[in-house]
Write a protein that holds these residues in place. Structure first.
Motif, mmCIF file in Angstrom:
data_model
loop_
_atom_site.group_PDB
_atom_site.id
_atom_site.type_symbol
_atom_site.label_atom_id
_atom_site.label_comp_id
_atom_site.label_asym_id
_atom_site.label_seq_id
_atom_site.Cartn_x
_atom_site.Cartn_y
_atom_site.Cartn_z
ATOM 1 N N ASP A 100 -1.037 0.126 -4.733
ATOM 2 C CA ASP A 100 -1.889 0.744 -5.740
ATOM 3 C C ASP A 100 -3.274 0.117 -5.620
ATOM 4 O OD1 ASP A 100 -3.326 1.011 -8.266
ATOM 5 O OD2 ASP A 100 -1.452 1.811 -9.088
ATOM 6 N N ILE A 101 -4.254 0.918 -5.266
ATOM 7 C CA ILE A 101 -5.604 0.392 -5.025
ATOM 8 C C ILE A 101 -6.178 -0.262 -6.271
ATOM 9 C CG2 ILE A 101 -7.987 1.058 -4.517
ATOM 10 C CD1 ILE A 101 -6.979 2.801 -2.355
ATOM 11 N N ASP A 102 -5.965 0.328 -7.442
ATOM 12 C CA ASP A 102 -6.512 -0.252 -8.668
ATOM 13 C C ASP A 102 -6.009 -1.679 -8.892
ATOM 14 O OD1 ASP A 102 -8.006 2.016 -9.251
ATOM 15 O OD2 ASP A 102 -6.411 2.923 -10.449
ATOM 16 N N ILE A 103 -4.744 -1.921 -8.603
ATOM 17 C CA ILE A 103 -4.172 -3.255 -8.777
ATOM 18 C C ILE A 103 -4.648 -4.193 -7.669
ATOM 19 C CG2 ILE A 103 -2.005 -4.567 -8.701
ATOM 20 C CD1 ILE A 103 -0.705 -2.151 -10.141
ATOM 21 N N LEU A 104 -4.778 -3.682 -6.454
ATOM 22 C CA LEU A 104 -5.138 -4.522 -5.304
ATOM 23 C C LEU A 104 -6.636 -4.826 -5.184
ATOM 24 C CD1 LEU A 104 -2.822 -2.874 -2.634
ATOM 25 C CD2 LEU A 104 -2.566 -5.164 -3.640
#
Length: 150
Positions: A100-104
């Motif tokens: 998940d880009i938002d988390i990473l």
């Protein structure tokens, strides 16, 4: 030393150690590349319709007696004759394994062309090893669904 330079140095050493058989890898990937073409999202930019794919890959190993985790992301825009990619690299803490880009994003590392090439070299090496001996690399590749919000 910048994180990018440090990662590049480490990856170069890791590739050499992997070739010597000193490192064991667990690679997990999720990609949309093999999904049915009709199910893939399309975007139109400057009058050109692009098909959009994405691929996440998690690389894990024990390196210098520490857990190493790197997650890469590639967004691929393709049309009949052209292909454009955006590459992101993340070095998350051990507890974060989400695609998940938002988390990473807080764990991103600048992805220069040289770093991207070294990661690609590692990918090709690990796939070649897996083809020769399925026990040499733990490999798990699965499909994913991509939805683009407009």
């Amino acid at each position: 030393m910048k994180k990018e330079d440090e990662l590049l140095r480490d990856l170069t050493e890791m590739i050499k150690d992997t070739q010597k058989g000193a490192l064991k890898w667990k690679v997990t990937a999720q990609t949309t590349e093999y999904n049915d073409e009709s199910q893939k999202p399309k975007v139109t930019e400057e009058g050109v319709e692009w098909t959009v794919d994405e691929c996440f890959v998690s690389y894990e190993c024990q390196y210098k007696d520490k857990d190493f985790v790197m997650i890469t992301y590639e967004m691929i825009h393709s049309t009949g004759t052209k292909r454009q990619t955006t590459n992101l690299v993340f070095l998350p803490p051990l507890g974060i394994r989400y695609f998940d880009i938002d988390i990473l994003l807080p764990y991103s590392v600048k992805a220069s062309n040289v770093l991207t090439y070294e990661i690609h070299t590692l990918w090709v090496l690990l796939l070649d090893m897996y083809k020769k001996d399925k026990t040499s690399v733990l490999l798990d590749i699965s499909p994913r669904k991509l939805t683009i919000e407009e």
